[in-house]
Design a protein around this motif. Structure first.
Motif, PDB file in Angstrom:
ATOM      1  N   ILE A   1       5.738  -9.200   6.629  1.00 62.21           N
ATOM      2  CA  ILE A   1       4.837  -8.670   5.601  1.00 62.21           C
ATOM      3  C   ILE A   1       4.158  -9.829   4.873  1.00 62.21           C
ATOM      4  N   LEU A   2       4.940 -10.836   4.499  1.00 58.53           N
ATOM      5  CA  LEU A   2       4.380 -12.001   3.811  1.00 58.53           C
ATOM      6  C   LEU A   2       3.457 -12.793   4.728  1.00 58.53           C
ATOM      7  N   ASP A   3       3.858 -12.978   5.989  1.00 63.13           N
ATOM      8  CA  ASP A   3       2.989 -13.678   6.942  1.00 63.13           C
ATOM      9  C   ASP A   3       1.647 -12.978   7.062  1.00 63.13           C
ATOM     10  N   ASP A   4       1.668 -11.645   7.141  1.00 62.01           N
ATOM     11  CA  ASP A   4       0.426 -10.877   7.290  1.00 62.01           C
ATOM     12  C   ASP A   4      -0.519 -11.083   6.108  1.00 62.01           C
ATOM     13  N   VAL A   5       0.020 -11.075   4.898  1.00 60.85           N
ATOM     14  CA  VAL A   5      -0.870 -11.231   3.746  1.00 60.85           C
ATOM     15  C   VAL A   5      -1.428 -12.652   3.689  1.00 60.85           C
ATOM     16  N   PHE A   6      -0.613 -13.644   4.032  1.00 58.97           N
ATOM     17  CA  PHE A   6      -1.141 -15.012   4.028  1.00 58.97           C
ATOM     18  C   PHE A   6      -2.155 -15.221   5.147  1.00 58.97           C
ATOM     19  N   ASP A   7      -1.987 -14.519   6.268  1.00 66.42           N
ATOM     20  CA  ASP A   7      -2.983 -14.583   7.341  1.00 66.42           C
ATOM     21  C   ASP A   7      -4.311 -13.975   6.912  1.00 66.42           C
ATOM     22  N   ALA A   8      -4.274 -13.012   5.992  1.00 66.61           N
ATOM     23  CA  ALA A   8      -5.494 -12.348   5.530  1.00 66.61           C
ATOM     24  C   ALA A   8      -6.284 -13.198   4.540  1.00 66.61           C
ATOM     25  N   VAL A   9      -5.635 -14.147   3.899  1.00 68.35           N
ATOM     26  CA  VAL A   9      -6.295 -14.978   2.883  1.00 68.35           C
ATOM     27  C   VAL A   9      -7.048 -16.106   3.573  1.00 68.35           C
ATOM     28  N   ARG A  10      -8.365 -16.105   3.420  1.00 66.22           N
ATOM     29  CA  ARG A  10      -9.244 -17.137   3.985  1.00 66.22           C
ATOM     30  C   ARG A  10     -10.232 -17.577   2.933  1.00 66.22           C
ATOM     31  N   PRO A  11     -10.433 -18.856   2.756  1.00 70.31           N
ATOM     32  CA  PRO A  11      -9.687 -19.930   3.403  1.00 70.31           C
ATOM     33  C   PRO A  11      -8.207 -19.855   3.024  1.00 70.31           C
TER      34      PRO A  11
ATOM     35  N   ASP B   1      -5.460  -7.149  -2.221  1.00 73.05           N
ATOM     36  CA  ASP B   1      -5.553  -5.700  -2.404  1.00 73.05           C
ATOM     37  C   ASP B   1      -6.122  -5.033  -1.148  1.00 73.05           C
ATOM     38  N   ARG B   2      -7.220  -5.571  -0.623  1.00 77.37           N
ATOM     39  CA  ARG B   2      -7.831  -5.002   0.591  1.00 77.37           C
ATOM     40  C   ARG B   2      -6.889  -5.102   1.785  1.00 77.37           C
ATOM     41  N   SER B   3      -6.207  -6.225   1.924  1.00 81.17           N
ATOM     42  CA  SER B   3      -5.276  -6.404   3.035  1.00 81.17           C
ATOM     43  C   SER B   3      -4.174  -5.355   2.979  1.00 81.17           C
ATOM     44  N   TRP B   4      -3.591  -5.166   1.805  1.00 82.76           N
ATOM     45  CA  TRP B   4      -2.507  -4.199   1.671  1.00 82.76           C
ATOM     46  C   TRP B   4      -2.995  -2.773   1.878  1.00 82.76           C
ATOM     47  N   ARG B   5      -4.152  -2.436   1.336  1.00 83.67           N
ATOM     48  CA  ARG B   5      -4.702  -1.080   1.533  1.00 83.67           C
ATOM     49  C   ARG B   5      -5.023  -0.852   3.010  1.00 83.67           C
ATOM     50  N   ASN B   6      -5.615  -1.854   3.677  1.00 85.76           N
ATOM     51  CA  ASN B   6      -5.934  -1.729   5.103  1.00 85.76           C
ATOM     52  C   ASN B   6      -4.678  -1.599   5.961  1.00 85.76           C
ATOM     53  N   SER B   7      -3.559  -2.081   5.449  1.00 82.83           N
ATOM     54  CA  SER B   7      -2.283  -1.974   6.163  1.00 82.83           C
ATOM     55  C   SER B   7      -1.584  -0.646   5.864  1.00 82.83           C
ATOM     56  N   GLY B   8      -2.204   0.196   5.058  1.00 85.95           N
ATOM     57  CA  GLY B   8      -1.628   1.497   4.736  1.00 85.95           C
ATOM     58  C   GLY B   8      -0.653   1.484   3.578  1.00 85.95           C
TER      59      GLY B   8
ATOM     60  N   GLY C   1       8.813   1.767   3.155  1.00 88.11           N
ATOM     61  CA  GLY C   1       9.605   1.658   1.941  1.00 88.11           C
ATOM     62  C   GLY C   1       9.838   0.284   1.366  1.00 88.11           C
ATOM     63  N   PHE C   2       9.160  -0.753   1.847  1.00 88.57           N
ATOM     64  CA  PHE C   2       9.309  -2.088   1.275  1.00 88.57           C
ATOM     65  C   PHE C   2       8.371  -2.226   0.073  1.00 88.57           C
ATOM     66  N   GLY C   3       8.900  -2.707  -1.042  1.00 83.57           N
ATOM     67  CA  GLY C   3       8.079  -2.976  -2.220  1.00 83.57           C
ATOM     68  C   GLY C   3       7.452  -4.346  -2.087  1.00 83.57           C
ATOM     69  N   VAL C   4       6.142  -4.442  -2.317  1.00 78.47           N
ATOM     70  CA  VAL C   4       5.442  -5.722  -2.233  1.00 78.47           C
ATOM     71  C   VAL C   4       4.749  -5.977  -3.564  1.00 78.47           C
ATOM     72  N   SER C   5       4.743  -7.224  -3.980  1.00 79.91           N
ATOM     73  CA  SER C   5       4.082  -7.535  -5.241  1.00 79.91           C
ATOM     74  C   SER C   5       3.437  -8.905  -5.199  1.00 79.91           C
ATOM     75  N   LEU C   6       2.370  -9.002  -5.968  1.00 76.46           N
ATOM     76  CA  LEU C   6       1.688 -10.267  -6.244  1.00 76.46           C
ATOM     77  C   LEU C   6       1.666 -10.354  -7.759  1.00 76.46           C
TER      78      LEU C   6
ATOM     79  N   PHE D   1       2.601 -15.692  -7.208  1.00 77.21           N
ATOM     80  CA  PHE D   1       3.895 -15.441  -6.588  1.00 77.21           C
ATOM     81  C   PHE D   1       3.836 -14.131  -5.805  1.00 77.21           C
ATOM     82  N   PHE D   2       4.446 -14.133  -4.618  1.00 82.77           N
ATOM     83  CA  PHE D   2       4.574 -12.930  -3.805  1.00 82.77           C
ATOM     84  C   PHE D   2       6.051 -12.604  -3.661  1.00 82.77           C
ATOM     85  N   GLU D   3       6.343 -11.315  -3.595  1.00 84.39           N
ATOM     86  CA  GLU D   3       7.713 -10.866  -3.438  1.00 84.39           C
ATOM     87  C   GLU D   3       7.728  -9.614  -2.582  1.00 84.39           C
ATOM     88  N   VAL D   4       8.720  -9.513  -1.691  1.00 87.81           N
ATOM     89  CA  VAL D   4       8.929  -8.302  -0.891  1.00 87.81           C
ATOM     90  C   VAL D   4      10.379  -7.883  -1.081  1.00 87.81           C
ATOM     91  N   ASP D   5      10.566  -6.625  -1.527  1.00 87.50           N
ATOM     92  CA  ASP D   5      11.891  -6.055  -1.742  1.00 87.50           C
ATOM     93  C   ASP D   5      12.134  -4.981  -0.695  1.00 87.50           C
TER      94      ASP D   5
END
Length: 185
Positions: free
Chosen positions: A47-57, A96-103, A125-130, A139-143
């Motif tokens: 989940i964290l890898d995916d969000v960092f992959d979405a951030v460009r640059p 926000d767009r990355s997470w919404r696009n991921s459902g 059911g994983f909680g994600v936060s920025l 800071f990012f967190e996945v619970d």
């Protein structure tokens, strides 16, 4: 030192706000857990890898502490790239767009200009936060939801910023980016 303490308080607040994403129920609402804590930690890393992959640059980041509860696991990452106040809205928009696009379901968005935050939940059911902390550090967190108890190894994902081995606390962001650190929106 005061800034580091404030950052720790922000992370602790996130744990209180998000808590065990699945509460007392198991993953998927079934009686029997569908994965163990190690598998949940690996899912959190993806989940964290995916969000960092979405951030460009791209931004540079380091691992925060991994914590476990009685049936849940939390993975954390801290952004070491300086995200200027002028570019903060862009950064939050990308996430926000990355997470919404991921459902992901958006649970709460804090639009405070100094300490904005986004809280969401994955379909499984994983909680994600920025959370933006002191001096604009992100800071990012996945619970995980409640899963079968097991040992949890450290993440095998390699951090993209120096790891600051031996330091007690994560330092403030110190990596400049021509885009993310710029003073113009």
């Amino acid at each position: 030192m005061r800034g580091v303490i404030q950052s720790s308080a922000v992370l602790a607040g996130a744990v209180v706000l998000v808590g065990c994403a699945g509460g007392a129920s198991y993953l998927g609402g079934s009686e029997k857990p569908e994965m163990n804590m190690q598998e949940a930690a690996e899912r959190s890393d993806r989940i964290l890898d995916d969000v960092f992959d979405a951030v460009r640059p791209e931004v540079r980041w380091i691992h925060g502490p991994t914590t476990t509860g009685s049936c849940d696991v939390t993975r954390r990452r801290a952004v070491m790239t300086i995200v200027s106040a002028e570019r903060r809205g862009n950064f939050l928009g990308v996430v926000d767009r990355s997470w919404r696009n991921s459902g992901y379901r958006m649970k709460s968005i804090n639009n405070d200009p100094d300490v904005p935050a986004i809280f969401a939940q994955t379909e499984d059911g994983f909680g994600v936060s920025l959370i933006v902390g002191g001096e604009g550090q992100v800071f990012f967190e996945v619970d995980s939801p409640c899963v079968e108890k097991s040992e949890v190894a450290e993440s095998t994902t390699k951090a993209t910023a120096p790891t600051y081995e031996g330091m007690e606390n994560i330092p403030r962001p110190n990596v400049r980016s021509p885009f993310w650190s710029a003073g113009a929106p």
